[in-house]
Enzyme design. Structure first.
Site, PDB file in Angstrom:
ATOM      1  N   ARG A 199      10.503  14.476  33.618  1.00 53.19           N
ATOM      2  CA  ARG A 199      10.744  14.097  35.013  1.00 53.19           C
ATOM      3  C   ARG A 199      10.729  15.305  35.944  1.00 53.19           C
ATOM      4  O   ARG A 199      10.318  15.197  37.094  1.00 53.19           O
ATOM      5  CB  ARG A 199      12.074  13.346  35.126  1.00 53.19           C
ATOM      6  CG  ARG A 199      11.945  11.948  34.561  1.00 53.19           C
ATOM      7  CD  ARG A 199      13.229  11.177  34.647  1.00 53.19           C
ATOM      8  NE  ARG A 199      12.960   9.741  34.568  1.00 53.19           N
ATOM      9  CZ  ARG A 199      13.894   8.823  34.441  1.00 53.19           C
ATOM     10  NH1 ARG A 199      15.169   9.167  34.390  1.00 53.19           N
ATOM     11  NH2 ARG A 199      13.565   7.551  34.388  1.00 53.19           N
ATOM     12  N   LYS A 232      14.919  -7.953  25.583  1.00 53.12           N
ATOM     13  CA  LYS A 232      15.467  -9.128  26.247  1.00 53.12           C
ATOM     14  C   LYS A 232      14.453  -9.888  27.100  1.00 53.12           C
ATOM     15  O   LYS A 232      13.875  -9.339  28.031  1.00 53.12           O
ATOM     16  CB  LYS A 232      16.648  -8.686  27.125  1.00 53.12           C
ATOM     17  CG  LYS A 232      17.904  -9.511  26.917  1.00 53.12           C
ATOM     18  CD  LYS A 232      19.071  -8.909  27.644  1.00 53.12           C
ATOM     19  CE  LYS A 232      20.187  -9.875  27.972  1.00 53.12           C
ATOM     20  NZ  LYS A 232      20.006 -11.277  27.876  1.00 53.12           N
ATOM     21  N   GLY A 292      11.385   2.709  29.519  1.00 51.81           N
ATOM     22  CA  GLY A 292      12.025   3.878  28.924  1.00 51.81           C
ATOM     23  C   GLY A 292      11.678   4.067  27.454  1.00 51.81           C
ATOM     24  O   GLY A 292      11.206   5.127  27.034  1.00 51.81           O
ATOM     25  N   GLY A 305      12.962   0.273  35.326  1.00 52.83           N
ATOM     26  CA  GLY A 305      13.414  -0.886  36.110  1.00 52.83           C
ATOM     27  C   GLY A 305      12.638  -1.035  37.405  1.00 52.83           C
ATOM     28  O   GLY A 305      12.283  -2.149  37.803  1.00 52.83           O
TER      29      GLY A 305
HETATM   30  P1  ADP Z   1      11.650  -0.543  27.331  1.00 52.22           P
HETATM   31  O1  ADP Z   1      12.782   0.440  27.455  1.00 52.22           O
HETATM   32  O2  ADP Z   1      10.349   0.136  27.007  1.00 52.22           O
HETATM   33  O3  ADP Z   1      11.537  -1.461  28.518  1.00 52.22           O
HETATM   34  P2  ADP Z   1      13.257  -2.391  25.792  1.00 52.22           P
HETATM   35  O4  ADP Z   1      14.468  -1.635  26.202  1.00 52.22           O
HETATM   36  O5  ADP Z   1      13.063  -3.753  26.353  1.00 52.22           O
HETATM   37  O6  ADP Z   1      11.943  -1.500  26.057  1.00 52.22           O
HETATM   38  O7  ADP Z   1      13.258  -2.580  24.200  1.00 52.22           O
HETATM   39  C1  ADP Z   1      13.245  -1.507  23.319  1.00 52.22           C
HETATM   40  C2  ADP Z   1      14.045  -1.781  22.077  1.00 52.22           C
HETATM   41  O8  ADP Z   1      13.664  -3.012  21.464  1.00 52.22           O
HETATM   42  C3  ADP Z   1      13.820  -0.701  21.054  1.00 52.22           C
HETATM   43  O9  ADP Z   1      15.015   0.006  20.849  1.00 52.22           O
HETATM   44  C4  ADP Z   1      13.417  -1.468  19.779  1.00 52.22           C
HETATM   45  O10 ADP Z   1      14.040  -0.990  18.608  1.00 52.22           O
HETATM   46  C5  ADP Z   1      13.879  -2.865  20.075  1.00 52.22           C
HETATM   47  N1  ADP Z   1      13.116  -3.864  19.320  1.00 52.22           N
HETATM   48  C6  ADP Z   1      11.781  -4.070  19.333  1.00 52.22           C
HETATM   49  N2  ADP Z   1      11.436  -5.019  18.462  1.00 52.22           N
HETATM   50  C7  ADP Z   1      12.556  -5.430  17.849  1.00 52.22           C
HETATM   51  C8  ADP Z   1      12.849  -6.401  16.834  1.00 52.22           C
HETATM   52  N3  ADP Z   1      11.889  -7.131  16.287  1.00 52.22           N
HETATM   53  N4  ADP Z   1      14.153  -6.550  16.468  1.00 52.22           N
HETATM   54  C9  ADP Z   1      15.121  -5.812  17.035  1.00 52.22           C
HETATM   55  N5  ADP Z   1      14.911  -4.903  17.986  1.00 52.22           N
HETATM   56  C10 ADP Z   1      13.641  -4.696  18.396  1.00 52.22           C
HETATM   57 MG    MG Z   2      14.890   0.244  27.113  1.00 56.01          MG
END
Ligand code: ADP
Ligand code: MG
Length: 397
Positions: A36, A197, A350, A373
């Site tokens: 960053r 989520k 992230g 976000g």
């Molecule tokens: P980002 O930060 O890129 O938006 P998220 O925060 O939505 O992504 O999700 C990332 C997390 O989701 C990671 O820590 C990963 O381990 C978890 N994850 C991905 N697939 C699975 C799964 N099948 N079961 C449990 N956790 C998962």
């Molecule tokens: Mg995340």
């Protein structure tokens, strides 16, 4: 882009207040990841080349509305100085007489960093008294912190009421990349969504069902869709409240031309951990007690072949628990496919950015968005206060 940038106004010789995103991970008083900080360099250079006095503002972490010595920006000033090759002066306050004196002592091209803006409770309250105190320090306000643009705080938005406000170069890059994603994607436009989520990302799913040619869903998110379809998902991670939301998206997918692609197979584990026993099973027949922790090889093949043919790709959310090696393959394969795709590629989130860094492909992706976000809100079509307050291109000063 509709907004003015530092290139659209005369900044020469001015005192410029720049909101940057220096919310970086620290360990033992040192910056562990300076991505960053590097992202802010082009704007700082641009201003220094024009003899500006550059006054930088950022938040760091979540101090409880009061100074917290563990969240001082001192380590950031040190790292920034190394990257710029000049001393960066850092003050211990955000506003007030000491800061005013430090600004008065600046010469052309000097760089000054104010203290963590969230040490002052007025920052998050968007209190105009703080905006006024800060505005006294500068002639122009530049917002270069896209990742904080979804917040209406003093340094992310409020300052624009007191000073001419324009976008920095990193902000411009982020907006341009995401505008291409939401308004004029090259076809076929392939979107990959994963991560945890559904409810957090449902508006994005909804928007992409309208925009994309194919929407590929993996990660934990896919189990809400599986459950909504009545599949056996075993002990896979699913948020109950996400199931009806996924059902809605499934219904919508029948009405739109976008192809919604869910995993065919998954890597299932008998417990959550790197030492777990694993087996590849159909995504709709996960045995009881087993949890899907990655997409399986068939799914990897279909996802990567769709990505390879894409005119444009947007990817947010890991396809599995990539932090654990036995479940990293899906995310690694998708990261490599996105990197190899000849079309325009944009990646955000992230954990997703951490994944492309981990797999060493970040520099083969056209735009890696640092605004998690904020990027999702932008895609949803929401108004981001940190952007809407900036001067419009056609606005006469
Ligand atoms: P980002 O930060 O890129 O938006 P998220 O925060 O939505 O992504 O999700 C990332 C997390 O989701 C990671 O820590 C990963 O381990 C978890 N994850 C991905 N697939 C699975 C799964 N099948 N079961 C449990 N956790 C998962
Ligand atoms: Mg995340």
């Amino acid at each position: 882009m509709k907004k003015k940038t530092v290139r659209d106004i005369d900044v020469t010789g001015k005192r410029v207040l720049v909101r940057v995103d220096f919310n970086v991970p620290l360990k033992d008083g040192r910056v562990v990841d300076d991505t960053r900080i590097r992202a802010a360099i082009p704007t700082i250079r641009y201003l220094r080349e024009r003899d500006c006095r550059v006054i930088l503002m950022s938040h760091l972490g979540r101090p409880k509305d009061a100074p917290d010595p563990s969240l001082t920006l001192d380590p950031v000033a040190m790292r920034l100085g190394q990257l710029l090759g000049i001393p960066v002066r850092k003050v211990g306050e955000i506003s007030g007489p000491a800061v005013e004196a430090a600004v008065a002592a600046m010469g052309p091209g000097d760089v000054l960093l104010l203290e963590n803006t969230r040490f002052d409770p007025r920052e998050k309250n968007n209190d105009p008294t703080l905006a006024e105190e800060l505005a006294r320090l500068g002639d122009v306000y530049v917002n270069d912190a896209f990742s904080a643009a979804h917040r209406a705080h003093v340094t992310t938005a409020g300052l624009a009421a007191f000073l001419p406000a324009v976008a920095g170069l990193q902000m411009e890059k982020e907006i341009q990349a995401l505008e291409s994603v939401v308004s004029n994607p090259k076809r076929p436009f392939v979107v990959v969504l994963g991560g945890a989520k559904v409810s957090e990302k449902i508006k994005v799913i909804d928007r992409f069902l309208d925009l994309a040619d194919a929407l590929l869903i993996g990660g934990a998110m896919s189990f809400a869709f599986g459950k909504a379809r009545g599949a056996a998902i075993g002990a896979s991670k699913v948020e109950e409240e996400d199931v009806p939301v996924a059902a809605q998206a499934l219904l919508k997918s029948e009405r739109v031309s976008c192809r919604l692609v869910l995993p065919d197979d998954v890597v299932a584990a008998d417990s959550f951990g790197a030492e777990a026993a694993t087996q590849v099973v159909p995504a709709n027949a996960i045995p009881e007690g087993w949890m899907g922790l990655d997409i399986g090889p068939q799914t990897v093949a279909s996802f990567t072949s769709l990505i390879a043919q894409a005119g444009e790709v947007f990817w947010n959310g890991p396809l599995g628990v990539f932090e654990l090696e036995p479940f990293a393959e899906g995310t690694r394969a998708v990261a490599e496919a996105v990197a190899a795709c000849p079309g325009l590629t944009v990646v955000g989130g992230g954990d997703t950015v951490a994944a492309v860094n981990k797999f060493g492909v970040a520099d083969k992706i056209d735009h890696v968005s640092l605004g998690g976000g904020a990027a999702l809100e932008f895609i949803e079509g929401l108004d981001l206060p940190g952007i809407s307050v900036l001067l419009d291109k056609e606005q006469v000063l």
